[in-house]
Design an enzyme around this catalytic site. Sequence first.
Site, PDB file in Angstrom:
ATOM      1  N   MET A  10     -38.708-100.728  34.726  1.00 26.55           N
ATOM      2  CA  MET A  10     -39.950-101.261  35.186  1.00 26.55           C
ATOM      3  C   MET A  10     -40.375-100.632  36.500  1.00 26.55           C
ATOM      4  SD  MET A  10     -40.501-105.218  36.283  1.00 26.55           S
ATOM      5  CE  MET A  10     -39.406-105.681  37.154  1.00 26.55           C
ATOM      6  N   ILE A  35     -25.982 -91.522  34.961  1.00 26.78           N
ATOM      7  CA  ILE A  35     -25.529 -91.306  36.593  1.00 26.78           C
ATOM      8  C   ILE A  35     -24.194 -91.714  36.744  1.00 26.78           C
ATOM      9  CG2 ILE A  35     -27.920 -91.861  37.357  1.00 26.78           C
ATOM     10  CD1 ILE A  35     -26.783 -94.768  37.886  1.00 26.78           C
ATOM     11  N   ALA A  60     -30.163 -98.883  37.361  1.00 22.89           N
ATOM     12  CA  ALA A  60     -29.309 -99.806  37.861  1.00 22.89           C
ATOM     13  C   ALA A  60     -28.859-100.579  36.585  1.00 22.89           C
ATOM     14  CB  ALA A  60     -29.757-100.602  38.820  1.00 22.89           C
ATOM     15  N   THR A  62     -29.223-104.278  35.569  1.00 17.79           N
ATOM     16  CA  THR A  62     -30.002-105.404  36.196  1.00 17.79           C
ATOM     17  C   THR A  62     -30.002-106.702  35.545  1.00 17.79           C
ATOM     18  OG1 THR A  62     -31.811-104.655  35.171  1.00 17.79           O
ATOM     19  CG2 THR A  62     -31.589-103.813  37.171  1.00 17.79           C
ATOM     20  N   TYR A 131     -23.343-109.086  40.086  1.00 21.14           N
ATOM     21  CA  TYR A 131     -24.805-107.965  40.353  1.00 21.14           C
ATOM     22  C   TYR A 131     -24.922-107.784  41.693  1.00 21.14           C
ATOM     23  CZ  TYR A 131     -29.584-106.661  40.691  1.00 21.14           C
ATOM     24  OH  TYR A 131     -30.844-105.829  41.158  1.00 21.14           O
ATOM     25  N   LYS A 135     -24.491-104.122  43.926  1.00 22.33           N
ATOM     26  CA  LYS A 135     -25.470-103.677  44.447  1.00 22.33           C
ATOM     27  C   LYS A 135     -25.235-103.365  45.904  1.00 22.33           C
ATOM     28  CE  LYS A 135     -29.096-102.695  43.273  1.00 22.33           C
ATOM     29  NZ  LYS A 135     -29.586-101.476  42.791  1.00 22.33           N
TER      30      LYS A 135
HETATM   31  N1  LIG Z   1     -36.254-106.536  38.576  1.00 22.02           N
HETATM   32  C1  LIG Z   1     -36.348-107.370  39.862  1.00 22.02           C
HETATM   33  O1  LIG Z   1     -36.688-108.156  40.020  1.00 22.02           O
HETATM   34  C2  LIG Z   1     -35.465-106.452  40.958  1.00 22.02           C
HETATM   35  C3  LIG Z   1     -35.443-107.046  42.265  1.00 22.02           C
HETATM   36  C4  LIG Z   1     -34.665-106.663  43.205  1.00 22.02           C
HETATM   37  C5  LIG Z   1     -34.265-105.337  43.098  1.00 22.02           C
HETATM   38  N2  LIG Z   1     -34.303-104.658  41.984  1.00 22.02           N
HETATM   39  C6  LIG Z   1     -33.640-103.306  41.512  1.00 22.02           C
HETATM   40  O2  LIG Z   1     -34.864-102.529  41.667  1.00 22.02           O
HETATM   41  C7  LIG Z   1     -34.235-101.320  41.070  1.00 22.02           C
HETATM   42  C8  LIG Z   1     -35.168-101.040  39.779  1.00 22.02           C
HETATM   43  O3  LIG Z   1     -35.014-102.102  38.861  1.00 22.02           O
HETATM   44  P1  LIG Z   1     -35.995-102.320  37.539  1.00 22.02           P
HETATM   45  O4  LIG Z   1     -36.027-103.979  37.324  1.00 22.02           O
HETATM   46  O5  LIG Z   1     -36.847-101.581  37.269  1.00 22.02           O
HETATM   47  O6  LIG Z   1     -34.803-102.296  36.581  1.00 22.02           O
HETATM   48  P2  LIG Z   1     -34.748-101.831  34.928  1.00 22.02           P
HETATM   49  O7  LIG Z   1     -36.072-102.080  34.344  1.00 22.02           O
HETATM   50  O8  LIG Z   1     -33.513-102.527  34.507  1.00 22.02           O
HETATM   51  O9  LIG Z   1     -34.536-100.123  34.832  1.00 22.02           O
HETATM   52  C9  LIG Z   1     -33.414 -99.675  34.939  1.00 22.02           C
HETATM   53  C10 LIG Z   1     -33.410 -98.280  34.140  1.00 22.02           C
HETATM   54  O10 LIG Z   1     -32.161 -97.549  34.396  1.00 22.02           O
HETATM   55  C11 LIG Z   1     -31.803 -97.075  33.224  1.00 22.02           C
HETATM   56  N3  LIG Z   1     -30.122 -96.948  32.990  1.00 22.02           N
HETATM   57  C12 LIG Z   1     -29.337 -97.624  32.565  1.00 22.02           C
HETATM   58  N4  LIG Z   1     -28.042 -97.088  32.591  1.00 22.02           N
HETATM   59  C13 LIG Z   1     -28.309 -95.823  33.213  1.00 22.02           C
HETATM   60  C14 LIG Z   1     -27.199 -94.806  33.267  1.00 22.02           C
HETATM   61  N5  LIG Z   1     -26.422 -95.028  32.924  1.00 22.02           N
HETATM   62  N6  LIG Z   1     -27.906 -93.444  33.565  1.00 22.02           N
HETATM   63  C15 LIG Z   1     -29.222 -93.357  34.008  1.00 22.02           C
HETATM   64  N7  LIG Z   1     -30.102 -94.463  33.637  1.00 22.02           N
HETATM   65  C16 LIG Z   1     -29.771 -95.687  33.257  1.00 22.02           C
HETATM   66  C17 LIG Z   1     -32.140 -98.157  32.176  1.00 22.02           C
HETATM   67  O11 LIG Z   1     -31.975 -97.876  30.926  1.00 22.02           O
HETATM   68  P3  LIG Z   1     -31.793 -99.241  29.604  1.00 22.02           P
HETATM   69  O12 LIG Z   1     -33.168 -99.867  30.103  1.00 22.02           O
HETATM   70  O13 LIG Z   1     -31.852 -98.319  28.727  1.00 22.02           O
HETATM   71  O14 LIG Z   1     -30.686 -99.891  30.220  1.00 22.02           O
HETATM   72  C18 LIG Z   1     -33.522 -98.494  32.811  1.00 22.02           C
HETATM   73  O15 LIG Z   1     -34.444 -97.663  32.284  1.00 22.02           O
HETATM   74  C19 LIG Z   1     -32.928-101.521  40.466  1.00 22.02           C
HETATM   75  O16 LIG Z   1     -32.229-101.090  41.691  1.00 22.02           O
HETATM   76  C20 LIG Z   1     -32.741-103.049  40.797  1.00 22.02           C
HETATM   77  O17 LIG Z   1     -31.485-103.550  40.973  1.00 22.02           O
HETATM   78  C21 LIG Z   1     -35.031-105.067  40.878  1.00 22.02           C
END
Ligand SMILES: NC(=O)c1ccc[n+]([C@@H]2O[C@H](COP(=O)([O-])OP(=O)(O)OC[C@H]3O[C@@H](n4cnc5c(N)ncnc54)[C@H](OP(=O)(O)O)[C@@H]3O)[C@@H](O)[C@H]2O)c1
Length: 298
Positions: A10, A35, A60, A62, A131, A135
């Site tokens: 996202m 990673i 991550a 998530t 989680y 983190k």
């Molecule tokens: N979403 C929220 O509300 C929120 C709130 C606070 C903080 N955050 C933090 O913000 C960051 C981004 O969040 P997001 O919601 O954008 O996360 P996301 O949509 O889950 O994106 C994470 C990406 O990492 C990929 N991934 C998974 N395993 C991997 C690996 N081994 N090597 C390389 N890539 C890999 C995932 O692929 P797959 O989809 O195929 O698994 C996905 O494309 C994260 O650090 C999260 O903890 C998010």
Amino acid sequence: MIWLIGNKGMLGTEIALLLEKCGVPFAGTDREVDITDKASLTAFIQKQEKPISWVINCAAYTAVDKAEDDAETCRRLNVSGPANIAACAKNIGAKVIHISTDYVFDGKGVTDEGGIRPYREDDTTNPIGVYGLTKRDGEIAVLENNPDSYIIRTAWLYGRHGNNFVHTMLRLMNERDEIKVVDDQRGSPTWAFDLARLLLSVIKAGGDGKNIPFGIYHFTNEGNITWFDFAKEIYGQGRELGLITKNCLVKPCASAEYPAKVKRPAFSVLDKSKIKTALKIEIPSWEISLKEFFTGKY
Ligand SMILES: NC(=O)c1ccc[n+]([C@@H]2O[C@H](COP(=O)([O-])OP(=O)(O)OC[C@H]3O[C@@H](n4cnc5c(N)ncnc54)[C@H](OP(=O)(O)O)[C@@H]3O)[C@@H](O)[C@H]2O)c1
């Protein structure tokens, strides 16, 4: 050149689109460069013709609930992965931006003379689930492996890509006559595009770690509300803009009505003074950013 890791998630998608729009050179990778496998990261670095000066990590684990039954995988992704990234970046003299979360706190808030106040960067962390714990340990691992790193904690993210609260609400409100939304968790909705812009500002301003010292920073949109308040605003704006085409009653409820594997922090409000002072920026309010998101103001 910037290496954007997790470019299909996202937040990663939003950053990739912004970098493209601004003509900033970058290389994006997702699962194809694992990673958790240091050799795979090193091989990617060796293949690059242009030197990498910044690494942004959005990859991550998530799935907050699933993590409770899958702690080992979650830890590999949220701790070993970021440690590998930071160590590889250090080897090539690159700086790191690593994204973290409000879940590093327990959500009880910090009480001082003025009552409960938003969490500051140096408040004690106390994650209440797998989680959040991973983190938090990931933050430590990044800073240990590469002190030239920025950890940006954010919360309640939504954007044009992927599953998120705003997309879910729009879908449900177009399908149902009534929905219930929890009214006992408080936080700050954050538009992924605003966060992407913030990260680009950090890169532009924080080149030498002096103007913006390395370390932990908080970033969300301004204001704080409950998920119920957020749903009501999504409904109001969604109806006005024709994104929701029928009536739907939005009702408050308690978290206890939605049994979940893991408790969510009840108070997730982050103090953003540090990043605002460092970058001399104003942060848009959550209502304004929601409208810009709905009206496609990218
Ligand atoms: N979403 C929220 O509300 C929120 C709130 C606070 C903080 N955050 C933090 O913000 C960051 C981004 O969040 P997001 O919601 O954008 O996360 P996301 O949509 O889950 O994106 C994470 C990406 O990492 C990929 N991934 C998974 N395993 C991997 C690996 N081994 N090597 C390389 N890539 C890999 C995932 O692929 P797959 O989809 O195929 O698994 C996905 O494309 C994260 O650090 C999260 O903890 C998010």
